[in-house]
Design a protein around this motif. Structure first.
Motif, PDB file in Angstrom:
ATOM      1  N   THR A  45       0.840  -1.206   0.000  1.00 22.33           N
ATOM      2  CA  THR A  45       0.000   0.000   0.000  1.00 22.33           C
ATOM      3  C   THR A  45       0.872   1.252   0.000  1.00 22.33           C
ATOM      4  OG1 THR A  45      -1.586  -1.274   1.307  1.00 22.33           O
ATOM      5  CG2 THR A  45      -2.037   1.058   1.043  1.00 22.33           C
ATOM      6  N   ASP A  73      -6.849  -0.476   3.485  1.00 18.03           N
ATOM      7  CA  ASP A  73      -5.925  -0.133   2.403  1.00 18.03           C
ATOM      8  C   ASP A  73      -6.619   0.682   1.311  1.00 18.03           C
ATOM      9  OD1 ASP A  73      -3.986  -1.373   3.802  1.00 18.03           O
ATOM     10  OD2 ASP A  73      -3.652  -3.019   2.395  1.00 18.03           O
ATOM     11  N   GLU A 118      -3.365  -4.606  -5.505  1.00 20.60           N
ATOM     12  CA  GLU A 118      -2.616  -5.071  -4.335  1.00 20.60           C
ATOM     13  C   GLU A 118      -3.151  -6.441  -3.958  1.00 20.60           C
ATOM     14  OE1 GLU A 118      -2.498  -2.508  -0.888  1.00 20.60           O
ATOM     15  OE2 GLU A 118      -1.754  -4.132   0.388  1.00 20.60           O
TER      16      GLU A 118
HETATM   17 MG   LIG Z   1      -1.591  -3.140   2.223  1.00 16.95          MG
END
Ligand SMILES: [Mg+2]
Ligand SMILES: Nc1nc2c(ncn2[C@@H]2O[C@H](COP(=O)(O)OP(=O)(O)OP(=O)(O)O)[C@@H](O)[C@H]2O)c(=O)[nH]1
Length: 232
Positions: A45, A73, A118
């Motif tokens: 992140t 996140d 992610e």
């Molecule tokens: Mg993260």
């Protein structure tokens, strides 16, 4: 054991079919996408937010963040004013193509140049599940230790680029960069390597330049008549 192997193969092949559909959806919208994989806390992140802050004036960027739980996140990314969607996997330790397909349907793809994914923090499972993204990037980080390429080879073998994050704490962890790189070279000699610190900003410009060049090359491939821009 003789029964489990074909079952696993069937699941992967269904996943791969969905990944192909995801890639087609991204290409139809002209969105270049990157799958960021790493162990928990390596700095996924942090790299996404740092990249957005650096490139926000040049590229229209969105993010899809995978975690078992919470929207922490995606909230960090959305706070920068860009489209972000959280994918909660429940108990699953990786994203798969179906989850990514759900995220794509929530994002304004027509308004993006770059989508950063992610993956769930894990050095094993994400490597086995294609999402349909154009590039795969692994983030290693100094506190994990310099032996990780030797212990988790599939992850290092399957990626296009490798970030080594948290170089600001190299001395505190006795991290031997040469030993680390020798392990990487044996598995994946052609991958791009970016030692950097999301915290200090050291080394981040080379990563940004790689990303810029990848997006530019993708757009150029798309400009060729009859070419969707996709390459593998
Ligand atoms: Mg993260
Ligand atoms: N010293 C140092 N700390 C960093 C660096 N990059 C990230 N961190 C810290 O590492 C911790 C984890 O960073 P995140 O970006 O949340 O890591 P992540 O990989 O997204 O974590 P998960 O999503 O939970 O797997 C945070 O406390 C960050 O501040 C860095 O370059 N140097």
């Amino acid at each position: 054991m003789t029964i489990r192997v074909p079952v696993v193969e069937r699941i992967l092949s269904a996943n791969d079919q969905l990944a192909v559909a995801n890639r087609a959806q991204l290409d139809a919208a002209g969105v270049f996408s990157v799958n960021l994989m790493a162990s928990p806390g390596a700095g996924k992140t942090s790299l996404i937010t740092g990249t957005i802050q650096a490139l926000q004036g040049e590229l229209r960027i969105g993010a899809a963040d995978g975690d078992l739980a919470s929207s922490l996140d995606a909230d960090r990314v959305a706070a920068l004013g860009v489209p972000a969607v959280q994918i909660n996997t429940g108990g699953t330790c990786h994203l798969d193509a179906a989850m990514f397909q759900g995220a794509l349907s929530c994002l304004p793809l027509g308004q993006l140049d770059l989508l950063i994914v992610e993956n769930v923090g894990n050095l094993v499972c994400p490597a086995a599940f294609q999402l349909g993204t154009h590039r795969s990037v692994l983030i290693a980080s100094v506190p994990e230790g310099d032996d990780k390429p030797y212990k988790y080879p599939p992850m290092y073998r399957g990626v296009d680029a490798l970030v080594l994050n948290k170089i600001d704490v190299l001395d505190a962890f006795d991290f031997d960069v040469d030993y680390f790189q020798r392990g990487v070279q044996a598995l994946n000699p052609d991958l791009a390597f970016f030692p950097l610190s999301c915290k200090s900003g050291a080394g981040i410009e080379a990563w940004l330049e790689w990303l810029r060049a990848e997006v530019r090359a993708y757009k150029e491939r798309r400009d060729v008549p009859g070419n969707s821009g996709t390459d593998h």
